[in-house]
Write a protein that holds these residues in place. Structure first.
Motif, PDB file in Angstrom:
ATOM      1  N   GLU A  42       0.827  -1.209   0.000  1.00 22.42           N
ATOM      2  CA  GLU A  42       0.000   0.000   0.000  1.00 22.42           C
ATOM      3  C   GLU A  42       0.862   1.259   0.000  1.00 22.42           C
ATOM      4  OE1 GLU A  42      -3.388   2.131  -0.336  1.00 22.42           O
ATOM      5  OE2 GLU A  42      -3.110  -0.056  -0.472  1.00 22.42           O
ATOM      6  N   ILE A  43       1.958   1.218   0.747  1.00 22.55           N
ATOM      7  CA  ILE A  43       2.843   2.392   0.802  1.00 22.55           C
ATOM      8  C   ILE A  43       3.451   2.676  -0.564  1.00 22.55           C
ATOM      9  CG2 ILE A  43       5.002   3.252   1.752  1.00 22.55           C
ATOM     10  CD1 ILE A  43       4.289   1.850   4.365  1.00 22.55           C
ATOM     11  N   TRP A  44       3.950   1.645  -1.222  1.00 19.55           N
ATOM     12  CA  TRP A  44       4.588   1.857  -2.522  1.00 19.55           C
ATOM     13  C   TRP A  44       3.561   2.087  -3.633  1.00 19.55           C
ATOM     14  CZ3 TRP A  44       9.257   3.230  -3.854  1.00 19.55           C
ATOM     15  CH2 TRP A  44      10.307   3.032  -2.950  1.00 19.55           C
ATOM     16  N   ARG A  45       2.353   1.619  -3.457  1.00 20.87           N
ATOM     17  CA  ARG A  45       1.300   1.907  -4.445  1.00 20.87           C
ATOM     18  C   ARG A  45       0.997   3.398  -4.458  1.00 20.87           C
ATOM     19  NH1 ARG A  45      -4.391   2.133  -5.230  1.00 20.87           N
ATOM     20  NH2 ARG A  45      -4.674   2.439  -2.985  1.00 20.87           N
ATOM     21  N   ALA A  46       0.974   4.004  -3.275  1.00 22.74           N
ATOM     22  CA  ALA A  46       0.755   5.452  -3.198  1.00 22.74           C
ATOM     23  C   ALA A  46       1.921   6.215  -3.817  1.00 22.74           C
ATOM     24  CB  ALA A  46       0.555   5.867  -1.744  1.00 22.74           C
ATOM     25  N   ALA A  47       3.158   5.695  -3.622  1.00 18.74           N
ATOM     26  CA  ALA A  47       4.322   6.361  -4.204  1.00 18.74           C
ATOM     27  C   ALA A  47       4.317   6.263  -5.723  1.00 18.74           C
ATOM     28  CB  ALA A  47       5.601   5.754  -3.635  1.00 18.74           C
ATOM     29  N   VAL A  48       3.923   5.106  -6.246  1.00 16.81           N
ATOM     30  CA  VAL A  48       3.859   4.943  -7.697  1.00 16.81           C
ATOM     31  C   VAL A  48       2.745   5.810  -8.282  1.00 16.81           C
ATOM     32  CG1 VAL A  48       3.376   3.289  -9.555  1.00 16.81           C
ATOM     33  CG2 VAL A  48       4.868   2.642  -7.653  1.00 16.81           C
ATOM     34  N   ALA A  49       1.640   5.932  -7.565  1.00 15.48           N
ATOM     35  CA  ALA A  49       0.546   6.785  -8.044  1.00 15.48           C
ATOM     36  C   ALA A  49       0.968   8.243  -8.131  1.00 15.48           C
ATOM     37  CB  ALA A  49      -0.661   6.644  -7.121  1.00 15.48           C
ATOM     38  N   ALA A  50       1.957   8.621  -7.316  1.00 11.37           N
ATOM     39  CA  ALA A  50       2.489   9.984  -7.367  1.00 11.37           C
ATOM     40  C   ALA A  50       3.608  10.105  -8.390  1.00 11.37           C
ATOM     41  CB  ALA A  50       2.981  10.412  -5.996  1.00 11.37           C
ATOM     42  N   HIS A  51       3.738   9.095  -9.277  1.00 11.94           N
ATOM     43  CA  HIS A  51       4.732   9.080 -10.353  1.00 11.94           C
ATOM     44  C   HIS A  51       6.172   9.118  -9.824  1.00 11.94           C
ATOM     45  CE1 HIS A  51       1.430   9.652 -13.164  1.00 11.94           C
ATOM     46  NE2 HIS A  51       1.036  10.704 -12.456  1.00 11.94           N
ATOM     47  N   LEU A  52       6.356   8.603  -8.595  1.00 11.80           N
ATOM     48  CA  LEU A  52       7.689   8.500  -7.978  1.00 11.80           C
ATOM     49  C   LEU A  52       8.422   9.840  -7.973  1.00 11.80           C
ATOM     50  CD1 LEU A  52       8.905   5.077  -9.444  1.00 11.80           C
ATOM     51  CD2 LEU A  52       7.888   5.520  -7.213  1.00 11.80           C
ATOM     52  N   ALA A  53       7.682  10.894  -7.806  1.00 11.52           N
ATOM     53  CA  ALA A  53       8.279  12.233  -7.739  1.00 11.52           C
ATOM     54  C   ALA A  53       8.880  12.453  -6.354  1.00 11.52           C
ATOM     55  CB  ALA A  53       7.221  13.292  -8.028  1.00 11.52           C
ATOM     56  N   TRP A  54      10.139  12.884  -6.337  1.00  9.58           N
ATOM     57  CA  TRP A  54      10.826  13.006  -5.066  1.00  9.58           C
ATOM     58  C   TRP A  54      10.207  14.088  -4.173  1.00  9.58           C
ATOM     59  CZ3 TRP A  54      13.304  10.319  -1.872  1.00  9.58           C
ATOM     60  CH2 TRP A  54      14.045  10.899  -0.835  1.00  9.58           C
ATOM     61  N   HIS A  55       9.583  15.101  -4.778  1.00 10.78           N
ATOM     62  CA  HIS A  55       8.982  16.158  -3.974  1.00 10.78           C
ATOM     63  C   HIS A  55       7.683  15.711  -3.308  1.00 10.78           C
ATOM     64  CE1 HIS A  55       7.043  16.489  -7.948  1.00 10.78           C
ATOM     65  NE2 HIS A  55       5.971  16.846  -7.253  1.00 10.78           N
ATOM     66  N   SER A  56       7.159  14.547  -3.708  1.00  2.28           N
ATOM     67  CA  SER A  56       5.911  14.059  -3.110  1.00  2.28           C
ATOM     68  C   SER A  56       6.194  13.407  -1.760  1.00  2.28           C
ATOM     69  CB  SER A  56       5.226  13.065  -4.042  1.00  2.28           C
ATOM     70  OG  SER A  56       5.999  11.899  -4.165  1.00  2.28           O
ATOM     71  N   ASP A  57       5.279  13.582  -0.838  1.00  2.00           N
ATOM     72  CA  ASP A  57       5.427  12.983   0.487  1.00  2.00           C
ATOM     73  C   ASP A  57       5.323  11.458   0.445  1.00  2.00           C
ATOM     74  OD1 ASP A  57       5.704  15.509   1.536  1.00  2.00           O
ATOM     75  OD2 ASP A  57       3.575  15.690   2.086  1.00  2.00           O
ATOM     76  N   ASP A  58       4.556  10.916  -0.501  1.00  2.00           N
ATOM     77  CA  ASP A  58       4.370   9.463  -0.572  1.00  2.00           C
ATOM     78  C   ASP A  58       5.681   8.739  -0.844  1.00  2.00           C
ATOM     79  OD1 ASP A  58       1.632   9.619  -0.100  1.00  2.00           O
ATOM     80  OD2 ASP A  58       1.211  10.002  -2.220  1.00  2.00           O
ATOM     81  N   LEU A  59       6.507   9.266  -1.755  1.00  2.00           N
ATOM     82  CA  LEU A  59       7.784   8.625  -2.056  1.00  2.00           C
ATOM     83  C   LEU A  59       8.738   8.751  -0.883  1.00  2.00           C
ATOM     84  CD1 LEU A  59       9.539   7.115  -4.036  1.00  2.00           C
ATOM     85  CD2 LEU A  59      10.279   9.314  -4.985  1.00  2.00           C
ATOM     86  N   LYS A  60       8.742   9.874  -0.212  1.00  3.89           N
ATOM     87  CA  LYS A  60       9.611  10.042   0.956  1.00  3.89           C
ATOM     88  C   LYS A  60       9.234   9.059   2.059  1.00  3.89           C
ATOM     89  CE  LYS A  60      10.302  14.979   0.027  1.00  3.89           C
ATOM     90  NZ  LYS A  60      10.060  16.361   0.513  1.00  3.89           N
ATOM     91  N   ILE A  61       7.929   8.905   2.275  1.00  7.03           N
ATOM     92  CA  ILE A  61       7.462   7.948   3.286  1.00  7.03           C
ATOM     93  C   ILE A  61       7.856   6.529   2.902  1.00  7.03           C
ATOM     94  CG2 ILE A  61       5.397   6.932   4.316  1.00  7.03           C
ATOM     95  CD1 ILE A  61       4.086   9.696   4.123  1.00  7.03           C
ATOM     96  N   ALA A  62       7.650   6.176   1.635  1.00  7.54           N
ATOM     97  CA  ALA A  62       7.994   4.830   1.186  1.00  7.54           C
ATOM     98  C   ALA A  62       9.485   4.560   1.329  1.00  7.54           C
ATOM     99  CB  ALA A  62       7.556   4.642  -0.272  1.00  7.54           C
TER     100      ALA A  62
END
Length: 239
Positions: A188-208
């Motif tokens: 679930e964590i990495w699904r959210a990061a991928v949905a954010a297009h793995l953008a480093w400025h997104s919080d989802d990728l930082k959390i993942a």
């Protein structure tokens, strides 16, 4: 001297392992140790053989000590499995649980079932060992429950093939429940990061990224500690 020379030539020399056999043996060794993380190993079976066939006059004491250890293990496993079931159940109280992927919910439901199975099997094993402990002839009752007579003349007993697996069932269910919850959480964590297009400025990728680092640290230390404990347990049993 001639006879000794002929005898020496007639005896086969031990074959040295080839270069290809050494890496293959190392791979099997590693796989055997890794499998010990989930499946009960042969050293627990050897312990049962020693207890069932001990004839030094202290067998009754050894069996009662073994039963007490099993009861303590089942009690700890049951309590831990109940706590894990509570942790998994709390995940379903999240406000956005219906928006999670089906894989996450499937893994969490599986972990919940496994943790409940661990609690139930721990309770069944505890009741069985308590009945054995309260019996007049503890040795005879334990032999009937866990072993089979291999030699009625010498009184040699051997555990059933599935006895170590059955005794390790509650712990196995608990490990699989924790593993299922972790897999669903990371998915679930990495699904959210991928949905954010793995953008480093997104919080989802930082959390993942941070959670993956912490999870990797925990997994490496867990594997190291368990393999070290299993290694010393095997050598202690053989001695």
């Amino acid at each position: 001297m001639k006879h000794e020379g002929e005898l020496g030539r007639s005896m086969p020399r031990p074959r040295r392992p080839s270069i290809l056999q050494k890496p293959f043996s190392h791979i099997l060794f590693v796989l055997n140790r890794i499998s010990s993380l989930l499946v009960p190993r042969d050293w627990s079976r050897q312990t049962l053989i020693d207890i069932l066939n001990n004839g030094d006059g202290r067998q009754d004491e050894l069996i009662r000590t073994y039963i007490d250890c099993e009861l303590a293990k089942m009690n700890t496993t049951g309590v831990t499995a109940a706590l894990v079931a509570g942790v998994i159940s709390s995940g379903f109280s999240w406000y956005n649980i219906q928006d999670t992927a089906w894989v996450t919910r499937a893994m969490w439901f599986s972990g919940l079932v496994l943790s409940i199975a661990s609690v139930a099997s721990s309770a069944i094993h505890t009741a069985a060992f308590l009945r054995i402990k309260c019996d007049r002839n503890v040795i005879k009752r334990l032999r009937r429950a866990l072993g089979k007579d291999m030699n009625s003349v010498e009184g040699q007993w051997k555990p059933h093939v599935l006895t170590p697996y059955v005794l390790g069932g509650p712990t196995l269910y608990l490990k699989l429940a924790v593993l299922s919850f972790i897999i669903g959480l990371f998915y679930e964590i990495w699904r959210a990061a991928v949905a954010a297009h793995l953008a480093w400025h997104s919080d989802d990728l930082k959390i993942a990224f941070i959670v993956t680092l912490v999870g990797g640290f925990v997994v490496v230390n867990y594997i190291f500690s368990v393999l070290t404990l299993v290694h010393h347990s095997i050598h202690t049993t053989k001695e």
